[in-house]
Enzyme design. Sequence first.
Site, PDB file in Angstrom:
ATOM      1  N   GLU A  34      29.437 -66.375 -21.778  1.00  0.00           N
ATOM      2  CA  GLU A  34      28.241 -67.146 -21.492  1.00  0.00           C
ATOM      3  C   GLU A  34      27.695 -66.590 -20.178  1.00  0.00           C
ATOM      4  OE1 GLU A  34      26.644 -71.714 -20.756  1.00  0.00           O
ATOM      5  OE2 GLU A  34      28.783 -71.378 -20.811  1.00  0.00           O
ATOM      6  N   ARG A  61      45.529 -67.626 -21.824  1.00  0.00           N
ATOM      7  CA  ARG A  61      44.552 -67.515 -20.768  1.00  0.00           C
ATOM      8  C   ARG A  61      45.267 -66.986 -19.532  1.00  0.00           C
ATOM      9  NH1 ARG A  61      39.501 -69.716 -20.121  1.00  0.00           N
ATOM     10  NH2 ARG A  61      38.967 -69.965 -17.943  1.00  0.00           N
ATOM     11  N   LYS A 111      34.539 -69.180 -14.682  1.00  0.00           N
ATOM     12  CA  LYS A 111      33.198 -69.012 -14.115  1.00  0.00           C
ATOM     13  C   LYS A 111      32.690 -70.325 -13.551  1.00  0.00           C
ATOM     14  CE  LYS A 111      31.483 -66.452 -17.767  1.00  0.00           C
ATOM     15  NZ  LYS A 111      31.063 -67.607 -18.492  1.00  0.00           N
TER      16      LYS A 111
HETATM   17  P1  ATP Z   1      33.578 -70.929 -18.139  1.00  0.00           P
HETATM   18  O1  ATP Z   1      34.442 -71.367 -17.000  1.00  0.00           O
HETATM   19  O2  ATP Z   1      32.116 -71.061 -17.889  1.00  0.00           O
HETATM   20  O3  ATP Z   1      34.037 -71.404 -19.487  1.00  0.00           O
HETATM   21  P2  ATP Z   1      34.961 -68.595 -18.570  1.00  0.00           P
HETATM   22  O4  ATP Z   1      35.438 -68.014 -17.289  1.00  0.00           O
HETATM   23  O5  ATP Z   1      35.919 -69.377 -19.395  1.00  0.00           O
HETATM   24  O6  ATP Z   1      33.725 -69.407 -18.174  1.00  0.00           O
HETATM   25  P3  ATP Z   1      33.591 -67.569 -20.916  1.00  0.00           P
HETATM   26  O7  ATP Z   1      32.217 -67.045 -20.856  1.00  0.00           O
HETATM   27  O8  ATP Z   1      33.823 -68.938 -21.443  1.00  0.00           O
HETATM   28  O9  ATP Z   1      34.255 -67.472 -19.455  1.00  0.00           O
HETATM   29  O10 ATP Z   1      34.528 -66.557 -21.669  1.00  0.00           O
HETATM   30  C1  ATP Z   1      34.184 -65.347 -22.282  1.00  0.00           C
HETATM   31  C2  ATP Z   1      35.396 -64.820 -23.004  1.00  0.00           C
HETATM   32  O11 ATP Z   1      36.432 -64.519 -22.079  1.00  0.00           O
HETATM   33  C3  ATP Z   1      35.972 -65.843 -23.962  1.00  0.00           C
HETATM   34  O12 ATP Z   1      36.369 -65.191 -25.136  1.00  0.00           O
HETATM   35  C4  ATP Z   1      37.150 -66.395 -23.227  1.00  0.00           C
HETATM   36  O13 ATP Z   1      38.153 -66.792 -24.124  1.00  0.00           O
HETATM   37  C5  ATP Z   1      37.605 -65.236 -22.377  1.00  0.00           C
HETATM   38  N1  ATP Z   1      38.213 -65.724 -21.145  1.00  0.00           N
HETATM   39  C6  ATP Z   1      37.613 -66.441 -20.191  1.00  0.00           C
HETATM   40  N2  ATP Z   1      38.469 -66.747 -19.208  1.00  0.00           N
HETATM   41  C7  ATP Z   1      39.651 -66.178 -19.532  1.00  0.00           C
HETATM   42  C8  ATP Z   1      40.936 -66.147 -18.915  1.00  0.00           C
HETATM   43  N3  ATP Z   1      41.155 -66.718 -17.736  1.00  0.00           N
HETATM   44  N4  ATP Z   1      41.928 -65.484 -19.544  1.00  0.00           N
HETATM   45  C9  ATP Z   1      41.698 -64.875 -20.714  1.00  0.00           C
HETATM   46  N5  ATP Z   1      40.511 -64.877 -21.351  1.00  0.00           N
HETATM   47  C10 ATP Z   1      39.490 -65.519 -20.780  1.00  0.00           C
HETATM   48 MG    MG Z   2      35.280 -70.656 -20.972  1.00  0.00          MG
END
Ligand code: ATP
Ligand code: MG
Length: 513
Positions: free
Chosen positions: A29, A243, A253
Site C-alpha cells: 500500500e 512476519r 509502515k
Molecule cells: P502497514 O503497516 O501499513 O500494514 P506494512 O508495513 O504491513 O504496512 P504492507 O503494504 O501492508 O506493509 O505490505 C506489503 C507486503 O509486504 C505484504 O505482502 C506484507 O505481507 C509484506 N510485509 C509487510 N510487513 C512485513 C514484515 N514485517 N515481514 C514480512 N512481510 C511483510
Molecule cells: Mg500490512
Amino acid sequence: MNNFITNIIDNDINNGLSINNIKFRFPPEPNGFLHLGHIKSLYINFTLAKFYNSKIYLRFEDTNPNNINIKYINQIIKNIKWLGFKYTKITYISNYFNLLYKWAKLLIIKQKAYIQKIYNNKIYNINNIEKSLFIFKNMKIGKYKENTYILRAKINNKSTNYYLNDPIMYRIIYKKHLFTKNKWCIYPTYDWAHGQSDYIEKISHSLCSIEFQNHKPLYDWFINQIYNKKFNYIKPKQIEFSRLNLSNTITSKRQINILKNKKIINNLCDPRLCTITAFKKKGYSSKYIINFIKSIGYSKRNNNINIKLLELYIKKKIINKTPKLLVIFNPIKLTIINFPKKSIEWIYIKNHCNYPKYKIIPFTKTIYIEKNDFKYKYDKNFLRLSFNNYVRLKYSYIIKIFKIVKKNNNIKKIYCKIYKNNTIKYNKIKSTIQWVSSKYNTKINILLYNYIYFKNNKIINKNSLKSIFVYGDISINNINLYNIYQFHRIGFFYFFKINNNIFYFKKLFFLNP
Ligand code: ATP
Ligand code: MG
C-alpha cells in the site's frame, strides 16, 4: 530451492497447474516507505519468481485515497530498483475499480452482499435487491454523506472468525484519488480489493505475512463468489509466511508513520528506522541486507530478530573494508616533556584497507587522548595510561606518565615522556590507544543515534538522538563523502556532510554492541 512454499507450489503443479501459469506479486500500500520486513517479502517473492521463471507484478494497493501518496509510490519503485529486484510490470488496484464495482453489484443480486444504513447511531440492513442496487449506485455518485451507508458481504454474523462477520466491502469516502480523481465516492476495502486483484491479474500464489492468516477464509469466500472459469480459471491461493520483526525498531509502515506524526522522527529516512532509505543513507549496501535476509530464511513462525544480529552481520562485511581514523570523543590533554615546543612531526601511515593509500598526521607537544584511557590511581588491571604503564600511541610513540600536577585535588596537567620504537621491550607495552594533536585536528559533529525503542519495542526511547562534537585526526580532510569509516577502538560511522569545515558523521554501531 525447497521450502514449505515450494512444496505447496510443486504440489499444485503435480495436481495440474501449468508451470506457465505460476505468477506472483508484491502488493504494497503506498502509505509509507518500505522497510526490512518488505525486503523479506520481496526476497521471498522474487526468489520464487526466478526459481519458477514466472512473472511477478509490483502492485500498488491504492484503495484508500486518504492514505496514499505519489511520493511513496516513487520511493517504493526506487527502493526496489536499488535492491535489484526486477518485476514484470507495475499495476494499480485503482485500475480495477470498475470491475470490482461490477462484481459487487453481482454479489448484491446474488444476495451475497447488502447495504447497511447508519442513521442516528442505529443500523438498518437493506434486504431488497433493487433498493440495494439503487442505493449502491447513489453511494458511488456521491448522493450521501460519509458514514451513512456501507456495503457488506453477507457471510456469517456469528462466525468466530471476525473477518467473516459480514465484512465491509465499500464505504463512502470523499477524497480526490491520486489516479481516479473525483470519479469515485466509494472505495473498496482491502479485503474486497486484494484477493480480487490477485484473481484479475491471474496471480497463482498470493504470498503474504502471517497476520493475514485469519483473512484467508474471507479471501477464499470472495474468490468463490466471483469465480468464473471464462474470466480466469485459476483461483489464486494465499500462502502466509512469518512476519519479520526487528528489535528496538519497527517494521510496519503505519507504526513508522505514527513516530513521524509524533515528531519523534523527522522523516522516513531516519537512521533509527529500518526503512530501505535509512539503510541506504547509512551506507549499508543492498547486497548485504538481502544476504542478511537470506540468512534468516523462510518460516511460518514469527521472526523476531535482534537488531544486533543485523548490525553484527553488516559489521563483519565492512570491517576489513573501512578505513580507520583516530577520533577522540572525551579529550584529556597530555603534554610531552621530551618533544620540542612548536614543532610538528609528520607521521606517514599506510592506512587500513589501502584507502586512502596513506595519510599524514601531525604529532605535537600536546595531544588529546580519550579520558577513559587514563587513570590517576595505579591499578594493575588497568592496561592503559596510568603511572608506570607504557602505552603505545597508535601509529606513533610509546608513552609513559612523567608527572601529574594537581591543584585542589583536580588534575591540572599531565606530563608524559615519549619513547621511540624498540627502546621499550615489546612485552612491557600494555596497550595501544588513539590520540590526536590538540593543535591540529578536525572538528567532527556526530549524530549519536541510539535505538528508538527499548528492547521490547513497546516503549519509545525519546532521547535516542544526541549531537556531539569530537576531535578527529586531520587526514579526515581528505576522506570521501558517503562512506563508512571506523573510528579506532570506537565504532563505525557514516560520513554524510561537510559544512563550514565541520565534518558530519552518523553513528552506525559501536565496536562491541
Ligand atoms: P502497514 O503497516 O501499513 O500494514 P506494512 O508495513 O504491513 O504496512 P504492507 O503494504 O501492508 O506493509 O505490505 C506489503 C507486503 O509486504 C505484504 O505482502 C506484507 O505481507 C509484506 N510485509 C509487510 N510487513 C512485513 C514484515 N514485517 N515481514 C514480512 N512481510 C511483510
Ligand atoms: Mg500490512
